[in-house]
Structures are given as C-alpha cells and as structure tokens.
Design a protein around this motif. Sequence first.
Motif, PDB file in Angstrom:
ATOM      1  N   ALA A 122      78.084  33.386   2.634  1.00  0.00           N
ATOM      2  CA  ALA A 122      78.914  32.402   3.319  1.00  0.00           C
ATOM      3  C   ALA A 122      80.075  31.956   2.435  1.00  0.00           C
ATOM      4  CB  ALA A 122      78.073  31.202   3.739  1.00  0.00           C
ATOM      5  N   ALA A 123      79.791  31.750   1.153  1.00  0.00           N
ATOM      6  CA  ALA A 123      80.842  31.324   0.230  1.00  0.00           C
ATOM      7  C   ALA A 123      81.912  32.403   0.072  1.00  0.00           C
ATOM      8  CB  ALA A 123      80.238  30.971  -1.125  1.00  0.00           C
ATOM      9  N   LEU A 124      81.485  33.655  -0.045  1.00  0.00           N
ATOM     10  CA  LEU A 124      82.454  34.745  -0.204  1.00  0.00           C
ATOM     11  C   LEU A 124      83.248  34.958   1.084  1.00  0.00           C
ATOM     12  CD1 LEU A 124      80.373  37.349  -2.249  1.00  0.00           C
ATOM     13  CD2 LEU A 124      82.114  35.764  -3.096  1.00  0.00           C
ATOM     14  N   ALA A 125      82.570  34.880   2.228  1.00  0.00           N
ATOM     15  CA  ALA A 125      83.275  35.040   3.501  1.00  0.00           C
ATOM     16  C   ALA A 125      84.341  33.960   3.651  1.00  0.00           C
ATOM     17  CB  ALA A 125      82.284  34.976   4.660  1.00  0.00           C
ATOM     18  N   LEU A 142      82.640  34.716 -11.114  1.00  0.00           N
ATOM     19  CA  LEU A 142      83.636  35.548 -10.448  1.00  0.00           C
ATOM     20  C   LEU A 142      85.056  35.096 -10.776  1.00  0.00           C
ATOM     21  CD1 LEU A 142      82.132  36.066  -6.878  1.00  0.00           C
ATOM     22  CD2 LEU A 142      82.565  37.834  -8.589  1.00  0.00           C
ATOM     23  N   ASP A 143      85.276  33.794 -10.677  1.00  0.00           N
ATOM     24  CA  ASP A 143      86.628  33.274 -10.882  1.00  0.00           C
ATOM     25  C   ASP A 143      87.120  33.511 -12.309  1.00  0.00           C
ATOM     26  OD1 ASP A 143      86.662  32.426  -8.279  1.00  0.00           O
ATOM     27  OD2 ASP A 143      86.168  30.337  -8.748  1.00  0.00           O
ATOM     28  N   ALA A 144      86.217  33.351 -13.266  1.00  0.00           N
ATOM     29  CA  ALA A 144      86.597  33.507 -14.671  1.00  0.00           C
ATOM     30  C   ALA A 144      86.508  34.955 -15.140  1.00  0.00           C
ATOM     31  CB  ALA A 144      85.705  32.629 -15.552  1.00  0.00           C
ATOM     32  N   GLY A 147      72.437  26.852  -1.498  1.00  0.00           N
ATOM     33  CA  GLY A 147      73.869  26.576  -1.459  1.00  0.00           C
ATOM     34  C   GLY A 147      74.355  25.734  -2.620  1.00  0.00           C
ATOM     35  N   ALA A 148      73.450  24.914  -3.180  1.00  0.00           N
ATOM     36  CA  ALA A 148      73.842  24.059  -4.300  1.00  0.00           C
ATOM     37  C   ALA A 148      74.027  24.861  -5.582  1.00  0.00           C
ATOM     38  CB  ALA A 148      72.783  22.972  -4.514  1.00  0.00           C
ATOM     39  N   VAL A 149      73.469  26.059  -5.631  1.00  0.00           N
ATOM     40  CA  VAL A 149      73.525  26.895  -6.829  1.00  0.00           C
ATOM     41  C   VAL A 149      74.714  27.867  -6.782  1.00  0.00           C
ATOM     42  CG1 VAL A 149      72.210  28.575  -8.198  1.00  0.00           C
ATOM     43  CG2 VAL A 149      71.021  26.700  -7.054  1.00  0.00           C
ATOM     44  N   VAL A 150      75.194  28.164  -5.583  1.00  0.00           N
ATOM     45  CA  VAL A 150      76.248  29.160  -5.410  1.00  0.00           C
ATOM     46  C   VAL A 150      77.485  28.888  -6.267  1.00  0.00           C
ATOM     47  CG1 VAL A 150      77.927  30.048  -3.732  1.00  0.00           C
ATOM     48  CG2 VAL A 150      75.496  29.988  -3.171  1.00  0.00           C
ATOM     49  N   PRO A 151      77.932  27.630  -6.432  1.00  0.00           N
ATOM     50  CA  PRO A 151      79.124  27.406  -7.260  1.00  0.00           C
ATOM     51  C   PRO A 151      79.032  27.968  -8.672  1.00  0.00           C
ATOM     52  CG  PRO A 151      78.658  25.447  -5.972  1.00  0.00           C
ATOM     53  CD  PRO A 151      77.507  26.389  -5.756  1.00  0.00           C
ATOM     54  N   ALA A 152      77.836  28.038  -9.223  1.00  0.00           N
ATOM     55  CA  ALA A 152      77.679  28.625 -10.559  1.00  0.00           C
ATOM     56  C   ALA A 152      78.073  30.095 -10.552  1.00  0.00           C
ATOM     57  CB  ALA A 152      76.229  28.471 -11.023  1.00  0.00           C
ATOM     58  N   VAL A 200      73.016  50.658  -7.928  1.00  0.00           N
ATOM     59  CA  VAL A 200      74.098  50.688  -8.918  1.00  0.00           C
ATOM     60  C   VAL A 200      74.635  52.107  -9.072  1.00  0.00           C
ATOM     61  CG1 VAL A 200      74.589  50.499 -11.384  1.00  0.00           C
ATOM     62  CG2 VAL A 200      73.402  48.640 -10.218  1.00  0.00           C
ATOM     63  N   ARG A 201      73.747  53.066  -9.214  1.00  0.00           N
ATOM     64  CA  ARG A 201      74.174  54.454  -9.402  1.00  0.00           C
ATOM     65  C   ARG A 201      74.978  54.950  -8.207  1.00  0.00           C
ATOM     66  NH1 ARG A 201      69.202  58.106 -11.334  1.00  0.00           N
ATOM     67  NH2 ARG A 201      70.822  59.647 -10.922  1.00  0.00           N
ATOM     68  N   GLU A 202      74.523  54.594  -7.008  1.00  0.00           N
ATOM     69  CA  GLU A 202      75.233  55.001  -5.790  1.00  0.00           C
ATOM     70  C   GLU A 202      76.625  54.374  -5.721  1.00  0.00           C
ATOM     71  OE1 GLU A 202      75.165  57.301  -2.320  1.00  0.00           O
ATOM     72  OE2 GLU A 202      73.363  56.974  -3.523  1.00  0.00           O
ATOM     73  N   ALA A 203      76.713  53.137  -6.214  1.00  0.00           N
ATOM     74  CA  ALA A 203      77.950  52.367  -6.073  1.00  0.00           C
ATOM     75  C   ALA A 203      78.922  52.547  -7.226  1.00  0.00           C
ATOM     76  CB  ALA A 203      77.611  50.879  -5.938  1.00  0.00           C
ATOM     77  N   LEU A 204      78.508  53.136  -8.322  1.00  0.00           N
ATOM     78  CA  LEU A 204      79.352  53.182  -9.518  1.00  0.00           C
ATOM     79  C   LEU A 204      80.755  53.763  -9.278  1.00  0.00           C
ATOM     80  CD1 LEU A 204      77.135  54.006 -12.633  1.00  0.00           C
ATOM     81  CD2 LEU A 204      78.670  52.060 -12.302  1.00  0.00           C
ATOM     82  N   PRO A 205      80.911  54.854  -8.541  1.00  0.00           N
ATOM     83  CA  PRO A 205      82.284  55.360  -8.357  1.00  0.00           C
ATOM     84  C   PRO A 205      83.210  54.336  -7.710  1.00  0.00           C
ATOM     85  CG  PRO A 205      80.687  57.050  -7.767  1.00  0.00           C
ATOM     86  CD  PRO A 205      79.896  55.787  -7.989  1.00  0.00           C
ATOM     87  N   LEU A 206      82.711  53.587  -6.732  1.00  0.00           N
ATOM     88  CA  LEU A 206      83.550  52.572  -6.096  1.00  0.00           C
ATOM     89  C   LEU A 206      83.801  51.395  -7.027  1.00  0.00           C
ATOM     90  CD1 LEU A 206      82.144  52.407  -2.443  1.00  0.00           C
ATOM     91  CD2 LEU A 206      84.100  53.699  -3.320  1.00  0.00           C
ATOM     92  N   LEU A 207      82.790  50.986  -7.769  1.00  0.00           N
ATOM     93  CA  LEU A 207      82.953  49.864  -8.690  1.00  0.00           C
ATOM     94  C   LEU A 207      83.938  50.205  -9.799  1.00  0.00           C
ATOM     95  CD1 LEU A 207      79.221  48.757  -8.954  1.00  0.00           C
ATOM     96  CD2 LEU A 207      81.076  47.423  -7.928  1.00  0.00           C
ATOM     97  N   ARG A 208      83.870  51.417 -10.304  1.00  0.00           N
ATOM     98  CA  ARG A 208      84.800  51.832 -11.364  1.00  0.00           C
ATOM     99  C   ARG A 208      86.228  51.875 -10.850  1.00  0.00           C
ATOM    100  NH1 ARG A 208      80.927  56.837 -12.972  1.00  0.00           N
ATOM    101  NH2 ARG A 208      79.684  55.872 -14.631  1.00  0.00           N
ATOM    102  N   ALA A 209      86.392  52.209  -9.576  1.00  0.00           N
ATOM    103  CA  ALA A 209      87.730  52.311  -9.005  1.00  0.00           C
ATOM    104  C   ALA A 209      88.326  50.947  -8.667  1.00  0.00           C
ATOM    105  CB  ALA A 209      87.690  53.181  -7.744  1.00  0.00           C
ATOM    106  N   ALA A 210      87.487  49.925  -8.606  1.00  0.00           N
ATOM    107  CA  ALA A 210      87.972  48.588  -8.263  1.00  0.00           C
ATOM    108  C   ALA A 210      88.747  47.987  -9.427  1.00  0.00           C
ATOM    109  CB  ALA A 210      86.796  47.676  -7.901  1.00  0.00           C
ATOM    110  N   GLU A 211      89.646  47.082  -9.099  1.00  0.00           N
ATOM    111  CA  GLU A 211      90.432  46.434 -10.149  1.00  0.00           C
ATOM    112  C   GLU A 211      89.565  45.546 -11.032  1.00  0.00           C
ATOM    113  OE1 GLU A 211      94.238  43.348 -10.527  1.00  0.00           O
ATOM    114  OE2 GLU A 211      93.844  44.413  -8.650  1.00  0.00           O
ATOM    115  N   ALA A 212      88.532  44.953 -10.434  1.00  0.00           N
ATOM    116  CA  ALA A 212      87.660  44.043 -11.193  1.00  0.00           C
ATOM    117  C   ALA A 212      86.222  44.197 -10.717  1.00  0.00           C
ATOM    118  CB  ALA A 212      88.130  42.600 -11.035  1.00  0.00           C
ATOM    119  N   GLY A 213      85.687  45.410 -10.823  1.00  0.00           N
ATOM    120  CA  GLY A 213      84.346  45.686 -10.338  1.00  0.00           C
ATOM    121  C   GLY A 213      83.283  44.914 -11.109  1.00  0.00           C
ATOM    122  N   ALA A 214      82.274  44.440 -10.381  1.00  0.00           N
ATOM    123  CA  ALA A 214      81.230  43.634 -11.014  1.00  0.00           C
ATOM    124  C   ALA A 214      79.882  43.884 -10.344  1.00  0.00           C
ATOM    125  CB  ALA A 214      81.581  42.149 -10.942  1.00  0.00           C
TER     126      ALA A 214
END
Length: 232
Positions: free
Chosen positions: A19-22, A214-216, A204-209, A119-133
């Motif tokens: 919900a926070a990301l959306a 992400l922001d930093a 929801g109270a923990v999501v800001p952490a 993670v292994r399945e997603a690595l090519p897309l994450l590596r291609a992202a500007e800020a993959g995490a």
Amino acid sequence: MPVAIITGASKGFGRALGAALAGRGWDLVLDARSAGPLEDAAEELRGHGARVRALPGDVTDTRHRGALVAAAREFGGLDLLVNNASALGAEPLVRLEELALDGLRQALETNVVAALGLVREALPLLRAAEAGAVLNLSSDAAVEAYETWGGYGASKAALDQLSAVLAVEEPGLRVWAVDPGDMRTDLYRAAVPLDDDTGRPLPGAVVPAFLRLLDARAASGRYAAPGLLATP
C-alpha cells in the motif's frame, strides 16, 4: 514507474508495504498462497492508481517464481524484490525436541531456498535497474535464543547469511535483511496463539522504517526496524 515484487502480500506486512509503495506510484507484482485474499489486496492497491498483478501460488514452486519475475518484466523491469513470505515450521511453535523434521524442512524451503530461488530468477532485472534492491524479512529470532523459536529462527539466520553474502557478490545492488520487530500479525498469532498481542504495533506502523532504507538507498546490511524508526 518503479516495479516491486512482494511475496506474502495478501495481508500483514506485505500488504502494508504494498500500500505504501502503491501510494508512491510503484507498480506491483504480488504473491500469496490464497487467491481470494490476494485479489482483495490487489484491488485495494489498484485504488492508488498502481498497476498490480496478483499471482497466487507457492514461492517454493519454481514455475511460480518464474511467473512472478515474468510479470515484473512485462511491467518494464524490477527495482525491488521483497522476500516476505514465511513459514513457521510448526503452528503453534514447539520445542526443538518436538519439532518435526518435515516442519523444519518446510521453514527452510520457504524462508531460505525459495528466497534464493527468486533472487536468482530476478537478478538480471535487478542488475539492469538503476537502483536494484533486495529486501529480505528477517526476525530477532535469527539472533536471539527464544524457546520454541528454534526452527523458524534457524531459517531466518540462514536468510541473514544469504543476504550478507549476496551483498558482497552483487555490490551494484542493495541487499537488506531487516528485522521488523514486534508486529500484530496472523503469523505471530499462529506461532504463539495464547500470547496477548494487543500491545504489538500493526504492520503499517513499521513500514516507514523500510521506506527510509529505500529513500536513503542505505548500505547493504542487516537492520532492525525499531532502530531505523528511532533515527532522526
């Protein structure tokens, strides 16, 4: 728009983070085992204007993991992978002398093996992202010896080490293992059904952490949400 895969997203922390990301304009690929609750969550998050794919299934299924990554690719890539789906190994939790080995295998398969598989399945897309995490949900049971939490804690300790090694091997990514701290969730109620959880914060109270990470674009490592929330 940035894209995230969130496993275990039909309720609890996964749904709250979604919900926070959306609300921030992210597109989402959501996973959970139960189709009905997952679609309910997806409909809620679409109300924020996000594109949302809800794919019910089990993260221990290789084909399901492939479908999650394929959906992210259709959205244009992948910026964040959240391994949130977890299994306790026994419900309620039991002492190690009573823990069925098949239960331990289930916890390890869901919490560690499936996480690495995704993670292994997603690595090519994450590596291609500007800020993959990669964000792996840990637990204080990974580092503290709590009676009856041995099997679950062992699986989360293994996930912590997997996260640490992945960060060394993939320096271009951010890899975070995060202990969310106390939360009032169905998982906790299943683990310790007789415990009074009314004083525990809702997810929801923990999501800001997590949003702070992400922001930093914080350095890879293991974090505890209460510490992140306490930081000015």
